[in-house]
Design a protein around this motif. Structure first.
Motif, PDB file in Angstrom:
ATOM      1  N   PRO A  81     -51.596  38.215  40.174  1.00 64.23           N
ATOM      2  CA  PRO A  81     -52.758  38.876  40.779  1.00 64.23           C
ATOM      3  C   PRO A  81     -53.022  40.282  40.215  1.00 64.23           C
ATOM      4  CG  PRO A  81     -51.461  37.811  42.478  1.00 64.23           C
ATOM      5  CD  PRO A  81     -50.673  37.701  41.193  1.00 64.23           C
ATOM      6  N   GLN A  82     -51.981  40.944  39.713  1.00 65.11           N
ATOM      7  CA  GLN A  82     -52.132  42.303  39.174  1.00 65.11           C
ATOM      8  C   GLN A  82     -52.311  42.311  37.656  1.00 65.11           C
ATOM      9  OE1 GLN A  82     -49.407  41.029  40.616  1.00 65.11           O
ATOM     10  NE2 GLN A  82     -48.741  42.275  42.318  1.00 65.11           N
ATOM     11  N   SER A  83     -52.616  41.152  37.059  1.00 66.54           N
ATOM     12  CA  SER A  83     -52.781  41.062  35.608  1.00 66.54           C
ATOM     13  C   SER A  83     -54.075  41.721  35.154  1.00 66.54           C
ATOM     14  CB  SER A  83     -52.790  39.595  35.165  1.00 66.54           C
ATOM     15  OG  SER A  83     -51.513  39.027  35.269  1.00 66.54           O
ATOM     16  N   ARG A  84     -54.004  42.364  33.992  1.00 70.37           N
ATOM     17  CA  ARG A  84     -55.178  42.944  33.337  1.00 70.37           C
ATOM     18  C   ARG A  84     -55.029  42.771  31.832  1.00 70.37           C
ATOM     19  NH1 ARG A  84     -58.538  46.793  35.814  1.00 70.37           N
ATOM     20  NH2 ARG A  84     -59.801  46.298  33.976  1.00 70.37           N
ATOM     21  N   LEU A  85     -56.136  42.770  31.136  1.00 68.68           N
ATOM     22  CA  LEU A  85     -56.105  42.900  29.687  1.00 68.68           C
ATOM     23  C   LEU A  85     -56.021  44.395  29.419  1.00 68.68           C
ATOM     24  CD1 LEU A  85     -58.844  40.354  28.541  1.00 68.68           C
ATOM     25  CD2 LEU A  85     -56.371  40.010  28.772  1.00 68.68           C
ATOM     26  N   SER A  86     -54.993  44.802  28.711  1.00 73.40           N
ATOM     27  CA  SER A  86     -54.783  46.243  28.541  1.00 73.40           C
ATOM     28  C   SER A  86     -55.909  46.900  27.758  1.00 73.40           C
ATOM     29  CB  SER A  86     -53.424  46.522  27.893  1.00 73.40           C
ATOM     30  OG  SER A  86     -53.363  46.029  26.573  1.00 73.40           O
ATOM     31  N   CYS A  87     -56.648  46.121  26.957  1.00 72.44           N
ATOM     32  CA  CYS A  87     -57.770  46.700  26.208  1.00 72.44           C
ATOM     33  C   CYS A  87     -58.962  46.999  27.116  1.00 72.44           C
ATOM     34  CB  CYS A  87     -58.186  45.786  25.058  1.00 72.44           C
ATOM     35  SG  CYS A  87     -58.980  44.231  25.562  1.00 72.44           S
ATOM     36  N   GLN A  88     -58.978  46.420  28.304  1.00 75.87           N
ATOM     37  CA  GLN A  88     -60.090  46.605  29.236  1.00 75.87           C
ATOM     38  C   GLN A  88     -59.722  47.484  30.430  1.00 75.87           C
ATOM     39  OE1 GLN A  88     -63.268  45.247  28.426  1.00 75.87           O
ATOM     40  NE2 GLN A  88     -62.034  45.115  26.555  1.00 75.87           N
ATOM     41  N   ALA A  89     -58.434  47.728  30.634  1.00 72.69           N
ATOM     42  CA  ALA A  89     -57.954  48.527  31.768  1.00 72.69           C
ATOM     43  C   ALA A  89     -58.004  50.007  31.384  1.00 72.69           C
ATOM     44  CB  ALA A  89     -56.539  48.111  32.136  1.00 72.69           C
ATOM     45  N   ILE A  90     -58.927  50.737  31.984  1.00 70.19           N
ATOM     46  CA  ILE A  90     -59.163  52.138  31.642  1.00 70.19           C
ATOM     47  C   ILE A  90     -58.474  53.036  32.664  1.00 70.19           C
ATOM     48  CG2 ILE A  90     -60.921  53.893  31.194  1.00 70.19           C
ATOM     49  CD1 ILE A  90     -60.969  51.463  29.234  1.00 70.19           C
ATOM     50  N   LEU A  91     -57.712  53.987  32.131  1.00 69.93           N
ATOM     51  CA  LEU A  91     -56.983  54.926  32.991  1.00 69.93           C
ATOM     52  C   LEU A  91     -57.928  55.884  33.697  1.00 69.93           C
ATOM     53  CD1 LEU A  91     -54.203  55.856  30.434  1.00 69.93           C
ATOM     54  CD2 LEU A  91     -53.875  54.510  32.512  1.00 69.93           C
ATOM     55  N   ALA A  92     -57.572  56.206  34.932  1.00 67.89           N
ATOM     56  CA  ALA A  92     -58.262  57.252  35.681  1.00 67.89           C
ATOM     57  C   ALA A  92     -57.283  58.422  35.784  1.00 67.89           C
ATOM     58  CB  ALA A  92     -58.698  56.727  37.037  1.00 67.89           C
ATOM     59  N   GLY A  93     -57.161  59.026  36.935  1.00 71.11           N
ATOM     60  CA  GLY A  93     -56.299  60.190  37.066  1.00 71.11           C
ATOM     61  C   GLY A  93     -54.901  59.903  37.574  1.00 71.11           C
ATOM     62  N   LYS A  94     -54.627  58.660  37.983  1.00 67.74           N
ATOM     63  CA  LYS A  94     -53.332  58.352  38.596  1.00 67.74           C
ATOM     64  C   LYS A  94     -52.404  57.648  37.623  1.00 67.74           C
ATOM     65  CE  LYS A  94     -54.953  58.334  43.263  1.00 67.74           C
ATOM     66  NZ  LYS A  94     -54.862  57.786  44.564  1.00 67.74           N
ATOM     67  N   ASP A  95     -51.114  57.788  37.880  1.00 71.15           N
ATOM     68  CA  ASP A  95     -50.095  57.140  37.061  1.00 71.15           C
ATOM     69  C   ASP A  95     -50.098  55.635  37.312  1.00 71.15           C
ATOM     70  OD1 ASP A  95     -49.469  59.751  36.456  1.00 71.15           O
ATOM     71  OD2 ASP A  95     -47.586  59.776  37.559  1.00 71.15           O
ATOM     72  N   VAL A  96     -49.686  54.883  36.285  1.00 70.33           N
ATOM     73  CA  VAL A  96     -49.572  53.433  36.413  1.00 70.33           C
ATOM     74  C   VAL A  96     -48.232  52.976  35.836  1.00 70.33           C
ATOM     75  CG1 VAL A  96     -52.051  52.968  36.364  1.00 70.33           C
ATOM     76  CG2 VAL A  96     -50.774  52.969  34.237  1.00 70.33           C
ATOM     77  N   THR A  97     -47.758  51.863  36.327  1.00 68.24           N
ATOM     78  CA  THR A  97     -46.566  51.199  35.790  1.00 68.24           C
ATOM     79  C   THR A  97     -46.990  49.829  35.325  1.00 68.24           C
ATOM     80  OG1 THR A  97     -45.102  52.383  37.311  1.00 68.24           O
ATOM     81  CG2 THR A  97     -44.235  50.356  36.321  1.00 68.24           C
ATOM     82  N   VAL A  98     -46.657  49.496  34.064  1.00 65.13           N
ATOM     83  CA  VAL A  98     -47.055  48.200  33.519  1.00 65.13           C
ATOM     84  C   VAL A  98     -45.853  47.451  32.975  1.00 65.13           C
ATOM     85  CG1 VAL A  98     -49.399  48.950  32.941  1.00 65.13           C
ATOM     86  CG2 VAL A  98     -47.613  49.082  31.206  1.00 65.13           C
ATOM     87  N   GLU A  99     -45.983  46.136  33.030  1.00 58.20           N
ATOM     88  CA  GLU A  99     -44.994  45.250  32.439  1.00 58.20           C
ATOM     89  C   GLU A  99     -45.707  44.390  31.414  1.00 58.20           C
ATOM     90  OE1 GLU A  99     -41.805  41.787  33.775  1.00 58.20           O
ATOM     91  OE2 GLU A  99     -43.006  42.785  35.290  1.00 58.20           O
ATOM     92  N   ILE A 100     -45.172  44.334  30.210  1.00 58.63           N
ATOM     93  CA  ILE A 100     -45.713  43.469  29.171  1.00 58.63           C
ATOM     94  C   ILE A 100     -45.016  42.119  29.316  1.00 58.63           C
ATOM     95  CG2 ILE A 100     -46.018  43.114  26.691  1.00 58.63           C
ATOM     96  CD1 ILE A 100     -45.698  46.202  26.383  1.00 58.63           C
ATOM     97  N   PRO A 101     -45.767  41.041  29.542  1.00 56.09           N
ATOM     98  CA  PRO A 101     -45.125  39.732  29.708  1.00 56.09           C
ATOM     99  C   PRO A 101     -44.294  39.348  28.483  1.00 56.09           C
ATOM    100  CG  PRO A 101     -47.396  39.633  30.423  1.00 56.09           C
ATOM    101  CD  PRO A 101     -47.209  40.959  29.741  1.00 56.09           C
ATOM    102  N   LYS A 102     -43.325  38.516  28.716  1.00 52.78           N
ATOM    103  CA  LYS A 102     -42.405  38.108  27.655  1.00 52.78           C
ATOM    104  C   LYS A 102     -43.114  37.331  26.559  1.00 52.78           C
ATOM    105  CE  LYS A 102     -37.958  35.857  26.984  1.00 52.78           C
ATOM    106  NZ  LYS A 102     -36.858  35.146  27.622  1.00 52.78           N
ATOM    107  N   TYR A 103     -44.129  36.553  26.903  1.00 49.99           N
ATOM    108  CA  TYR A 103     -44.828  35.711  25.937  1.00 49.99           C
ATOM    109  C   TYR A 103     -46.322  35.983  25.976  1.00 49.99           C
ATOM    110  CZ  TYR A 103     -40.505  33.030  26.286  1.00 49.99           C
ATOM    111  OH  TYR A 103     -39.187  32.660  26.296  1.00 49.99           O
ATOM    112  N   SER A 104     -47.001  35.573  24.914  1.00 52.91           N
ATOM    113  CA  SER A 104     -48.460  35.532  24.919  1.00 52.91           C
ATOM    114  C   SER A 104     -48.867  34.178  24.349  1.00 52.91           C
ATOM    115  CB  SER A 104     -49.060  36.686  24.099  1.00 52.91           C
ATOM    116  OG  SER A 104     -49.123  36.354  22.733  1.00 52.91           O
ATOM    117  N   ILE A 105     -50.146  33.869  24.415  1.00 57.83           N
ATOM    118  CA  ILE A 105     -50.609  32.596  23.872  1.00 57.83           C
ATOM    119  C   ILE A 105     -50.851  32.670  22.375  1.00 57.83           C
ATOM    120  CG2 ILE A 105     -51.606  31.848  26.059  1.00 57.83           C
ATOM    121  CD1 ILE A 105     -54.382  32.478  24.797  1.00 57.83           C
TER     122      ILE A 105
END
Length: 112
Positions: A81-105
């Motif tokens: 549910p918390q998935s995003r494409l990192s190229c489309q997720a734009i930072l605002a003023g708050k900190d974020v924590t991200v996990e890069i999944p182990k695999y991609s397609i």
């Protein structure tokens, strides 16, 4: 400047990392600028899912996902549910924590 905490990933960031980037920067751009070479096969044009990340904290501070991104995310490996494409997720003023999944397609890695 917001901080992006990147959880450990065996290939891209084995020790994890904390990086900063100006508001208005995509998570993908920030990772690449800090030598965390996340896949981005479509050159950040929202045409694939290779830059998929799971936002563990700070999701509400990012811009809202548009329909095109949500449609693509349906094809991402390990979708949450918390998935995003990192190229489309734009930072605002708050900190974020991200996990890069182990695999991609992506079947073949590209050297960008």
């Amino acid at each position: 400047m917001p901080v992006i905490k990147v959880l450990p990933h065996p290939e891209y960031c084995p020790e994890g990392a904390e990086i900063t980037a100006p508001a208005g920067t995509s998570i993908c751009e920030a990772l690449l600028e800090n030598k965390i070479n996340i896949e981005h096969a479509c050159d950040m044009s929202c045409a694939c899912t290779t830059c998929h990340v799971v936002v563990r904290e700070g999701l509400e501070s990012l811009n809202e996902a548009e329909e095109e991104e949500e449609d693509l995310l349906d094809r991402a490996w390990g979708l949450e549910p918390q998935s995003r494409l990192s190229c489309q997720a734009i930072l605002a003023g708050k900190d974020v924590t991200v996990e890069i999944p182990k695999y991609s397609i992506n079947h073949a890695k590209e050297n960008h």
